[in-house]
Design a protein around this motif. Structure first.
Motif, PDB file in Angstrom:
ATOM      1  N   LEU A  29       0.820  -1.211   0.000  1.00 57.88           N
ATOM      2  CA  LEU A  29       0.000   0.000   0.000  1.00 57.88           C
ATOM      3  C   LEU A  29       0.856   1.264   0.000  1.00 57.88           C
ATOM      4  O   LEU A  29       0.496   2.261  -0.635  1.00 57.88           O
ATOM      5  CB  LEU A  29      -0.944   0.010   1.202  1.00 57.88           C
ATOM      6  N   THR A  30       1.982   1.230   0.679  1.00 57.53           N
ATOM      7  CA  THR A  30       2.857   2.411   0.704  1.00 57.53           C
ATOM      8  C   THR A  30       3.750   2.458  -0.540  1.00 57.53           C
ATOM      9  O   THR A  30       3.879   3.499  -1.164  1.00 57.53           O
ATOM     10  CB  THR A  30       3.717   2.457   1.983  1.00 57.53           C
ATOM     11  N   GLY A  31       4.335   1.343  -0.909  1.00 62.43           N
ATOM     12  CA  GLY A  31       5.282   1.317  -2.019  1.00 62.43           C
ATOM     13  C   GLY A  31       4.650   1.392  -3.395  1.00 62.43           C
ATOM     14  O   GLY A  31       5.213   1.987  -4.312  1.00 62.43           O
ATOM     15  N   VAL A  32       3.461   0.820  -3.564  1.00 59.41           N
ATOM     16  CA  VAL A  32       2.818   0.773  -4.872  1.00 59.41           C
ATOM     17  C   VAL A  32       1.729   1.839  -5.012  1.00 59.41           C
ATOM     18  O   VAL A  32       1.685   2.567  -5.993  1.00 59.41           O
ATOM     19  CB  VAL A  32       2.237  -0.634  -5.159  1.00 59.41           C
ATOM     20  N   LEU A  33       0.845   1.928  -4.011  1.00 62.11           N
ATOM     21  CA  LEU A  33      -0.273   2.857  -4.129  1.00 62.11           C
ATOM     22  C   LEU A  33       0.039   4.269  -3.653  1.00 62.11           C
ATOM     23  O   LEU A  33      -0.587   5.218  -4.109  1.00 62.11           O
ATOM     24  CB  LEU A  33      -1.503   2.323  -3.392  1.00 62.11           C
ATOM     25  N   GLY A  34       0.960   4.426  -2.712  1.00 66.44           N
ATOM     26  CA  GLY A  34       1.330   5.767  -2.275  1.00 66.44           C
ATOM     27  C   GLY A  34       0.838   6.191  -0.909  1.00 66.44           C
ATOM     28  O   GLY A  34       0.973   7.350  -0.537  1.00 66.44           O
ATOM     29  N   PHE A  35       0.253   5.262  -0.135  1.00 66.94           N
ATOM     30  CA  PHE A  35      -0.103   5.593   1.238  1.00 66.94           C
ATOM     31  C   PHE A  35       1.174   5.837   2.041  1.00 66.94           C
ATOM     32  O   PHE A  35       2.267   5.441   1.625  1.00 66.94           O
ATOM     33  CB  PHE A  35      -0.898   4.448   1.883  1.00 66.94           C
ATOM     34  N   VAL A  36       1.035   6.463   3.204  1.00 75.54           N
ATOM     35  CA  VAL A  36       2.173   6.762   4.070  1.00 75.54           C
ATOM     36  C   VAL A  36       1.912   6.124   5.432  1.00 75.54           C
ATOM     37  O   VAL A  36       0.858   6.361   6.045  1.00 75.54           O
ATOM     38  CB  VAL A  36       2.349   8.295   4.238  1.00 75.54           C
ATOM     39  N   GLU A  37       2.853   5.304   5.893  1.00 78.00           N
ATOM     40  CA  GLU A  37       2.694   4.694   7.210  1.00 78.00           C
ATOM     41  C   GLU A  37       2.839   5.761   8.288  1.00 78.00           C
ATOM     42  O   GLU A  37       3.810   6.503   8.322  1.00 78.00           O
ATOM     43  CB  GLU A  37       3.730   3.592   7.436  1.00 78.00           C
ATOM     44  N   VAL A  38       1.851   5.822   9.172  1.00 79.81           N
ATOM     45  CA  VAL A  38       1.866   6.767  10.279  1.00 79.81           C
ATOM     46  C   VAL A  38       2.323   6.062  11.545  1.00 79.81           C
ATOM     47  O   VAL A  38       3.189   6.562  12.263  1.00 79.81           O
ATOM     48  CB  VAL A  38       0.464   7.395  10.486  1.00 79.81           C
ATOM     49  N   VAL A  39       1.747   4.905  11.827  1.00 86.14           N
ATOM     50  CA  VAL A  39       2.092   4.155  13.027  1.00 86.14           C
ATOM     51  C   VAL A  39       1.747   2.683  12.818  1.00 86.14           C
ATOM     52  O   VAL A  39       0.839   2.358  12.054  1.00 86.14           O
ATOM     53  CB  VAL A  39       1.339   4.724  14.265  1.00 86.14           C
ATOM     54  N   ALA A  40       2.493   1.821  13.460  1.00 90.30           N
ATOM     55  CA  ALA A  40       2.188   0.388  13.466  1.00 90.30           C
ATOM     56  C   ALA A  40       2.547  -0.162  14.841  1.00 90.30           C
ATOM     57  O   ALA A  40       3.678  -0.004  15.294  1.00 90.30           O
ATOM     58  CB  ALA A  40       2.970  -0.341  12.380  1.00 90.30           C
ATOM     59  N   TYR A  41       1.561  -0.752  15.500  1.00 86.03           N
ATOM     60  CA  TYR A  41       1.775  -1.347  16.814  1.00 86.03           C
ATOM     61  C   TYR A  41       1.771  -2.856  16.666  1.00 86.03           C
ATOM     62  O   TYR A  41       0.830  -3.429  16.125  1.00 86.03           O
ATOM     63  CB  TYR A  41       0.671  -0.927  17.787  1.00 86.03           C
ATOM     64  N   ALA A  42       2.832  -3.476  17.144  1.00 82.54           N
ATOM     65  CA  ALA A  42       2.955  -4.930  17.044  1.00 82.54           C
ATOM     66  C   ALA A  42       3.036  -5.528  18.441  1.00 82.54           C
ATOM     67  O   ALA A  42       3.546  -4.898  19.375  1.00 82.54           O
ATOM     68  CB  ALA A  42       4.187  -5.303  16.237  1.00 82.54           C
ATOM     69  N   GLY A  43       2.568  -6.757  18.555  1.00 86.73           N
ATOM     70  CA  GLY A  43       2.665  -7.477  19.811  1.00 86.73           C
ATOM     71  C   GLY A  43       4.079  -8.015  19.996  1.00 86.73           C
ATOM     72  O   GLY A  43       4.973  -7.815  19.162  1.00 86.73           O
ATOM     73  N   ASP A  44       4.287  -8.713  21.082  1.00 90.60           N
ATOM     74  CA  ASP A  44       5.594  -9.310  21.367  1.00 90.60           C
ATOM     75  C   ASP A  44       6.036 -10.273  20.275  1.00 90.60           C
ATOM     76  O   ASP A  44       7.219 -10.488  20.069  1.00 90.60           O
ATOM     77  CB  ASP A  44       5.567 -10.036  22.718  1.00 90.60           C
ATOM     78  N   ASP A  45       5.058 -10.826  19.544  1.00 87.85           N
ATOM     79  CA  ASP A  45       5.367 -11.764  18.463  1.00 87.85           C
ATOM     80  C   ASP A  45       5.690 -11.052  17.140  1.00 87.85           C
ATOM     81  O   ASP A  45       5.957 -11.694  16.139  1.00 87.85           O
ATOM     82  CB  ASP A  45       4.206 -12.732  18.265  1.00 87.85           C
ATOM     83  N   GLY A  46       5.645  -9.712  17.136  1.00 84.83           N
ATOM     84  CA  GLY A  46       5.945  -8.949  15.933  1.00 84.83           C
ATOM     85  C   GLY A  46       4.773  -8.773  14.995  1.00 84.83           C
ATOM     86  O   GLY A  46       4.894  -8.097  13.969  1.00 84.83           O
ATOM     87  N   VAL A  47       3.633  -9.351  15.309  1.00 84.75           N
ATOM     88  CA  VAL A  47       2.447  -9.257  14.457  1.00 84.75           C
ATOM     89  C   VAL A  47       1.795  -7.889  14.641  1.00 84.75           C
ATOM     90  O   VAL A  47       1.552  -7.454  15.764  1.00 84.75           O
ATOM     91  CB  VAL A  47       1.442 -10.379  14.794  1.00 84.75           C
ATOM     92  N   VAL A  48       1.513  -7.216  13.537  1.00 88.42           N
ATOM     93  CA  VAL A  48       0.878  -5.895  13.576  1.00 88.42           C
ATOM     94  C   VAL A  48      -0.560  -6.049  14.057  1.00 88.42           C
ATOM     95  O   VAL A  48      -1.384  -6.687  13.404  1.00 88.42           O
ATOM     96  CB  VAL A  48       0.906  -5.211  12.198  1.00 88.42           C
ATOM     97  N   GLN A  49      -0.836  -5.444  15.205  1.00 87.27           N
ATOM     98  CA  GLN A  49      -2.189  -5.488  15.745  1.00 87.27           C
ATOM     99  C   GLN A  49      -3.006  -4.285  15.286  1.00 87.27           C
ATOM    100  O   GLN A  49      -4.214  -4.371  15.127  1.00 87.27           O
ATOM    101  CB  GLN A  49      -2.133  -5.536  17.269  1.00 87.27           C
ATOM    102  N   HIS A  50      -2.339  -3.151  15.105  1.00 83.86           N
ATOM    103  CA  HIS A  50      -3.015  -1.937  14.664  1.00 83.86           C
ATOM    104  C   HIS A  50      -2.013  -1.070  13.905  1.00 83.86           C
ATOM    105  O   HIS A  50      -0.903  -0.848  14.378  1.00 83.86           O
ATOM    106  CB  HIS A  50      -3.550  -1.153  15.866  1.00 83.86           C
ATOM    107  N   ALA A  51      -2.431  -0.599  12.740  1.00 82.40           N
ATOM    108  CA  ALA A  51      -1.599   0.315  11.958  1.00 82.40           C
ATOM    109  C   ALA A  51      -2.492   1.380  11.343  1.00 82.40           C
ATOM    110  O   ALA A  51      -3.682   1.147  11.119  1.00 82.40           O
ATOM    111  CB  ALA A  51      -0.855  -0.438  10.864  1.00 82.40           C
ATOM    112  N   GLU A  52      -1.892   2.537  11.108  1.00 80.12           N
ATOM    113  CA  GLU A  52      -2.597   3.620  10.446  1.00 80.12           C
ATOM    114  C   GLU A  52      -1.760   4.074   9.259  1.00 80.12           C
ATOM    115  O   GLU A  52      -0.561   4.309   9.393  1.00 80.12           O
ATOM    116  CB  GLU A  52      -2.818   4.796  11.402  1.00 80.12           C
ATOM    117  N   LEU A  53      -2.423   4.164   8.114  1.00 80.73           N
ATOM    118  CA  LEU A  53      -1.787   4.652   6.902  1.00 80.73           C
ATOM    119  C   LEU A  53      -2.532   5.896   6.455  1.00 80.73           C
ATOM    120  O   LEU A  53      -3.768   5.914   6.429  1.00 80.73           O
ATOM    121  CB  LEU A  53      -1.823   3.599   5.789  1.00 80.73           C
TER     122      LEU A  53
END
Length: 142
Positions: A29-53
């Motif tokens: 979404l960021t590299g191809v479409l042009g969205f911009v990552e604002v924040v990404a929260y991941a758990g201890d396992d590294g899995v993104v639980q919440h992100a905002e673009l």
């Protein structure tokens, strides 16, 4: 779209989607479409639980990774669709080109002009979500 005309409020509607591979979809979404990552929260396992673009001309979306125990999400993976306003008609053609070049998404409908004056393209991301990009910014608000 943010505005200083006093008629268009700042964005308060946040489309949300679930992803099988949140990091991979965010990269697309960021590299191809042009969205911009604002924040990404991941758990201890590294899995993104919440992100905002953010979308550069206003608005944005939230997403998180589908994982066991989150099957009750309102949107299942691959079932999301959105219309995204793009002020510059040339960017519509550029989005189609980037999606074709990336090879892991699909141009569902090549760039076209509508009878109401918009220049649009429809694409599908690698997770199966559909994105319509167009120059139509909506009818003026009273």
């Amino acid at each position: 779209m943010n505005s200083t005309d006093g008629k268009t409020p700042p964005p308060t509607v946040w489309p949300t989607l679930a992803a099988r591979d949140a990091r991979g979809l965010m990269a697309w979404l960021t590299g191809v479409l042009g969205f911009v990552e604002v924040v990404a929260y991941a758990g201890d396992d590294g899995v993104v639980q919440h992100a905002e673009l953010a979308w550069p001309s206003g608005g944005g979306l939230m997403l998180g990774q589908q994982r066991p125990g989150t099957e009750e999400r309102a949107t299942s993976t691959g079932s999301f669709a959105a219309y995204v306003v793009v002020p510059d008609p040339a960017e519509i053609d550029a989005i189609a080109s980037r999606v074709r070049d990336a090879g892991d998404g699909e141009v569902v409908r090549e760039p076209y002009d509508t009878d109401y004056g918009s220049h649009d393209v429809a694409v599908r991301d690698p997770e199966g979500n559909t994105w319509q990009f167009g120059t139509y910014a909506g009818a003026p608000r009273p």
